[in-house]
Design an enzyme around this catalytic site. Structure first.
Site, PDB file in Angstrom:
ATOM      1  N   LYS A  31      52.277  47.848  42.187  1.00  0.00           N
ATOM      2  CA  LYS A  31      52.586  46.533  41.684  1.00  0.00           C
ATOM      3  C   LYS A  31      52.145  46.357  40.228  1.00  0.00           C
ATOM      4  O   LYS A  31      52.919  45.917  39.377  1.00  0.00           O
ATOM      5  CB  LYS A  31      51.852  45.560  42.614  1.00  0.00           C
ATOM      6  CG  LYS A  31      51.816  44.152  42.233  1.00  0.00           C
ATOM      7  CD  LYS A  31      50.899  43.439  43.211  1.00  0.00           C
ATOM      8  CE  LYS A  31      49.462  43.896  42.990  1.00  0.00           C
ATOM      9  NZ  LYS A  31      48.470  42.952  43.494  1.00  0.00           N
ATOM     10  N   THR A  32      50.922  46.750  39.963  1.00  0.00           N
ATOM     11  CA  THR A  32      50.414  46.598  38.599  1.00  0.00           C
ATOM     12  C   THR A  32      51.210  47.452  37.629  1.00  0.00           C
ATOM     13  O   THR A  32      51.496  47.048  36.501  1.00  0.00           O
ATOM     14  CB  THR A  32      48.925  46.986  38.546  1.00  0.00           C
ATOM     15  OG1 THR A  32      48.272  46.399  39.659  1.00  0.00           O
ATOM     16  CG2 THR A  32      48.288  46.496  37.269  1.00  0.00           C
ATOM     17  N   ASP A 218      50.831  37.299  39.088  1.00  0.00           N
ATOM     18  CA  ASP A 218      50.383  38.325  40.023  1.00  0.00           C
ATOM     19  C   ASP A 218      49.740  37.645  41.238  1.00  0.00           C
ATOM     20  O   ASP A 218      49.313  36.501  41.140  1.00  0.00           O
ATOM     21  CB  ASP A 218      49.360  39.209  39.297  1.00  0.00           C
ATOM     22  CG  ASP A 218      49.086  40.481  40.061  1.00  0.00           C
ATOM     23  OD1 ASP A 218      49.834  40.783  41.001  1.00  0.00           O
ATOM     24  OD2 ASP A 218      48.113  41.178  39.704  1.00  0.00           O
ATOM     25  N   GLU A 219      49.652  38.334  42.344  1.00  0.00           N
ATOM     26  CA  GLU A 219      49.028  37.788  43.563  1.00  0.00           C
ATOM     27  C   GLU A 219      49.619  36.413  43.881  1.00  0.00           C
ATOM     28  O   GLU A 219      48.897  35.472  44.194  1.00  0.00           O
ATOM     29  CB  GLU A 219      47.509  37.669  43.404  1.00  0.00           C
ATOM     30  CG  GLU A 219      46.794  38.918  42.948  1.00  0.00           C
ATOM     31  CD  GLU A 219      46.626  39.953  44.060  1.00  0.00           C
ATOM     32  OE1 GLU A 219      47.257  39.800  45.122  1.00  0.00           O
ATOM     33  OE2 GLU A 219      45.880  40.919  43.823  1.00  0.00           O
ATOM     34  N   GLN A 249      49.158  39.803  52.344  1.00  0.00           N
ATOM     35  CA  GLN A 249      47.820  39.813  51.755  1.00  0.00           C
ATOM     36  C   GLN A 249      47.368  38.428  51.320  1.00  0.00           C
ATOM     37  O   GLN A 249      46.485  38.282  50.474  1.00  0.00           O
ATOM     38  CB  GLN A 249      47.772  40.765  50.560  1.00  0.00           C
ATOM     39  CG  GLN A 249      47.979  42.220  50.950  1.00  0.00           C
ATOM     40  CD  GLN A 249      47.764  43.154  49.789  1.00  0.00           C
ATOM     41  OE1 GLN A 249      46.672  43.250  49.250  1.00  0.00           O
ATOM     42  NE2 GLN A 249      48.806  43.857  49.374  1.00  0.00           N
ATOM     43  N   ARG A 602      42.660  49.160  51.631  1.00  0.00           N
ATOM     44  CA  ARG A 602      41.840  49.541  50.475  1.00  0.00           C
ATOM     45  C   ARG A 602      41.562  51.037  50.490  1.00  0.00           C
ATOM     46  O   ARG A 602      41.203  51.620  49.479  1.00  0.00           O
ATOM     47  CB  ARG A 602      40.484  48.812  50.445  1.00  0.00           C
ATOM     48  CG  ARG A 602      40.487  47.315  50.271  1.00  0.00           C
ATOM     49  CD  ARG A 602      41.385  46.861  49.184  1.00  0.00           C
ATOM     50  NE  ARG A 602      42.688  46.496  49.713  1.00  0.00           N
ATOM     51  CZ  ARG A 602      43.781  46.370  48.969  1.00  0.00           C
ATOM     52  NH1 ARG A 602      43.744  46.585  47.674  1.00  0.00           N
ATOM     53  NH2 ARG A 602      44.932  46.041  49.513  1.00  0.00           N
TER      54      ARG A 602
END
Length: 784
Positions: A31-32, A218-219, A249, A602
């Site tokens: 994503k980043t 983002d997020e 998430q 994670r």
DNA sequence: CAGCCATATCTTTTT
DNA sequence: GATATGGCTG
């Protein structure tokens, strides 16, 4: 070439630069990468001025990283991209324009502590009993109201005839007035006021719309209603709004995050393009499968299937221990072993847990194993007493309208200005409708003893001196004046304890942060520093360069990845939390499941899931069964082991079962349950192999930080160990997970057993009657 | 007015 | 177990 390193989906997302775009990016799907490449593409290929690009992230750390990574991709110009969090974006805007909506541009930002202080004042003023209505709960209502952009007046309307809600609405109104008077904004206000500003001043809004032609968030799954409003307003002119997120998430509902924002994006923007990133580049196959198996039990989610072309890797290690102490010990030893083997370095290992309180025991064990570690979360550096004191001085110098800051420091260090005096000053201030500080300056008009009045004048004078230096001298010099001039530092030095030395270190640390700020910033101002300080999150200080094991809550771990992850305390009642299990609202449990999904994803190549049969929670021993989420993972990909069940020897002998005479002797002092269970429970546990710890096995729950292990006799002599207490209840022959029968409710499953001191509190899920909390003594549950 | 001791409540998660 | 609060005493 910029696009070569991307997969098809990612490339599509990068190329889709115009109009609203929703990128559904599963965990670890790059994503980043996409966001940074998209920014680079806009600049390099589309010729967009970096100045016109805005990227909003969740933490300052993420913002910094993003800027760094864009920097690597584009030659220059990344510094003029506006990359920051929602909160700091709003602060930047408000610092320039908030005077348009009736505040002073030097406003201060209140954290949770400050909010509570204000609330206490209001309770006094409105004569409200804090036992009947908790400040915390009112603040949480206010916060949710703000997140939904509900004003005090609207809340009042909504409350209707409901007395309790009317009261809350009234407090809300008073609270806002108080903040306004103090020229302060709380965290939620930052967003609300920014939106208010935009709505009140179309010209200012337009100015920012023109600037931010390309906006990326983002997020996105964690945005709340005000945040959504904020970006919608900004994007409403050019409509180039790209949001990136993963509904699976979304874990910040308690903070107002509205998952509908992402689920309904396509409804709000019908012309939106939607791109799904489903290839995971982070985790080995088994880990990813486990995550998928858990999350698919949620009902309200967008359909997606994360996949990887990586090998399966190790199975998920599942380990059960007798106590949280054993759990921590095993984790520490596992880390030590793996680091020694050369499998991992310390910084590649992370311990994740549901609640901050769980970090204690892990910390203790890591210390004994000599493993470097760092704990994130818990008490933030800027929330420490000494740091807040000094900051309150700086705030007073910066904005004397901030009553909270002034009151905090007026008698720190002790000046002999006590509560009675403060009450008099406050009364005077209320009467004349002036701030506390202004009232202080008119001390002679009040009925205050000359001695005390002189002290007040001294205080006012010192503040005046510090303030006169603003702009003339470096900020650091004013800082040093304060810690020397007030005698704050000297007092600590005289104390000569470890605690005082730590405080001094923290003050020095604060000074060096100020020095940094002063050196780095072009035009350093006191307001600027205070604002930077108010908006940092603990995670912002996470550095990948230093080699230490990381301990943090799952919440703080979002966005990070580690080769070797320990997910601890996987017990029903702890994770998912007791609250979410017993709540009527099933979405609470779904949020916990998403949290579990975040935790699992994670891990890159090794995941160890641990849980304990018994655990000390808030001074009570709890007996929990394995988390329901673990059961959602197929046994095929689990490598399960129970540890320590055979170690039964010596339990009865080493504690000794007590008789009732001893109980009487002990009853004079508080007989805490710190030393495990009463006889009956011990027997019950004993017979069921639930409990097998030895004496030293308990020292962990007794010794605090810094206390190294003690021998058994030392423990006994230290008084830390209290003898066991005979319970009035009959022994329990059931444990969590067992089916039991109740005379009225019928058959149910035991969820948890809590040692309530006099009796056991048993939580049972009954078929047809739902969840009930029962006292073992009265419930007469029969195992079936 | 400050310092000491007893008590009550707490915990989900954080910008 | 820890921390915030309240009451009491010097």
């Amino acid at each position: 070439m910029l696009l070569d390193t991307l997969n098809d989906r990612q490339r599509e997302a990068v190329l889709c630069t115009e109009g609203p775009l929703l990128i559904l990016a599963g965990a670890g799907s790059g994503k980043t990468r996409v966001i940074t490449h998209r920014i680079a593409y806009l600049i390099e290929e589309k010729g967009i001025n970096p100045w016109n690009i805005m990227a909003i992230t969740f933490t300052n750390k993420a913002a910094g990283e993003m800027r760094e990574r864009v920097d690597e991709l584009v030659g220059f110009g990344s510094e003029s991209i506006w990359v920051s969090t929602f909160h700091s974006s709003c602060v930047k805007i408000l610092r320039r324009h908030i005077d348009k909506i009736g505040y002073d541009n030097h406003f201060t930002i209140y954290d949770t502590d400050d909010q509570k202080t204000v609330m206490k004042e209001i309770y006094k003023k409105l004569n409200i009993d804090s036992k009947q209505l908790k400040e915390r709960s009112v603040l949480s209502v206010i916060s949710s109201a703000k997140n939904e952009m509900i004003s005090p007046e609207q809340l009042k309307k909504q409350a209707g005839e409901n007395y309790g809600q009317q009261k809350i609405a009234k407090i809300y109104k008073e609270y806002q007035e108080q903040l306004h008077k103090n020229n302060a904004l709380d965290f939620d206000d930052l967003l609300v006021k920014a939106v208010e500003l935009f709505e009140a001043c179309p010209d200012i809004l337009e100015q920012y719309q023109e600037r931010f032609r390309y906006i990326m968030v983002d997020e996105y799954q964690d945005t709340n209603t005000v945040q959504f409003r904020f970006v919608s307003l900004l994007a409403s002119k050019y409509k180039n709004l790209c949001v990136v997120g993963d509904d699976d998430q979304s874990i910040y509902k308690f903070r107002g995050a509205n998952i509908e924002n992402i689920l309904n994006y396509e409804k709000v923007f019908p012309e939106a393009n939607v791109i799904k990133l489903e290839q995971n580049y982070r985790s080995k196959g088994n880990i990813l499968n486990a995550a998928n198996q858990v999350i698919r039990n949620n009902t309200t989610r967008k359909d997606k299937a994360l996949w990887t072309d990586k090998e399966d890797g190790d199975k998920i290690h599942l380990r059960q221990y007798n106590t949280a102490y054993d759990e921590a010990e095993a984790i520490a030893s596992d880390i030590a072993r793996r680091v020694e083997n050369g499998e991992y370095t310390y910084k590649q290992c992370a311990c994740l847990y549901r609640t901050n309180a769980q970090s204690r025991m892990l910390e203790e064990k890591l210390i004994t194993w000599n493993i470097p570690y760092k704990i994130f979360g818990g008490i933030n550096f800027y929330q420490r007493k000494e740091v807040k004191d000094i900051l309150a001085y700086l705030k007073t110098v910066d904005n004397a309208r901030d009553d909270v800051a002034v009151k905090r420091i007026i008698n720190i260090p002790k000046r002999g200005i006590g509560q009675t005096t403060l009450d008099k000053v406050q009364a005077f201030a209320n009467q004349h409708e002036i701030t506390f500080y202004e009232a202080l300056m008119r001390v002679e008009e009040m009925d205050i003893a000359t001695r005390t009045a002189n002290k007040i004048r001294e205080f006012i004078n010192s503040i005046r001196v510090y303030r006169s230096k603003l702009g003339e001298f470096p900020l650091t010099e004013i800082f040093e004046d304060i810690i020397e001039g007030t005698g704050y530092k000297r007092e600590l030095e005289l104390e000569d304890t470890d605690e005082a030395r730590t405080r001094i270190e923290n003050i020095d640390e604060l000074l060096s942060k100020l020095t940094d700020y002063q050196n780095v910033t072009e035009e350093p101002t006191l307001s600027g520093f205070l604002e930077e300080v108010a908006l940092v999150a603990d995670i912002d200080s996470y550095e990948e360069n230093s080699d230490y094991v990381v301990l943090m809550t799952i919440h703080s771990s979002k966005g990070l990845e580690f080769p070797n992850v320990y997910l601890c305390g996987m017990e029903d009642g702890l994770f998912p939390s007791y609250m979410s299990i017993t709540d009527d609202d099933p979405t609470e449990l779904e949020e916990e499941r998403r949290l579990c999904y975040v935790a699992i994803t994670r891990a890159m190549d090794n995941l160890t899931v641990t849980y304990a049969r018994s655990r000390m929670v808030r001074g009570e021993m709890q007996y929990n069964k394995v988390s329901r989420f673990v059961k959602e993972i197929s046994p095929m990909i689990l490598d399960a082991k129970e540890e320590g069940t055979m170690n039964l020897g010596g339990f009865g002998k080493s504690i000794g079962f007590t008789n009732s005479t001893e109980e009487k002797q002990d009853s004079s002092q508080t007989v805490k349950r710190s030393y495990g269970m009463g006889t009956s429970a011990a027997r019950a546990a004993f017979s069921r192999n639930i409990y097998g710890g030895n004496l030293t096995g308990y020292s962990g729950s007794l010794g605090g930080f810094g206390k190294k292990s003690m021998s058994a006799s030392e423990l006994m002599n230290s008084g830390a160990v209290k003898k066991g207490v005979e319970k009035s209840s009959a022994s329990l022959d059931y444990a969590p997970g067992d089916k039991v029968k109740h005379i009225k409710f019928g058959v149910g499953e035991v969820i948890s057993i809590v040692d309530g001191g006099r009796d056991y509190e048993v939580t049972v899920q009954f078929e047809g009657y739902g969840i009930k909390k029962l006292f073992a003594q009265f419930a007469k549950l029969k195992k079936v």
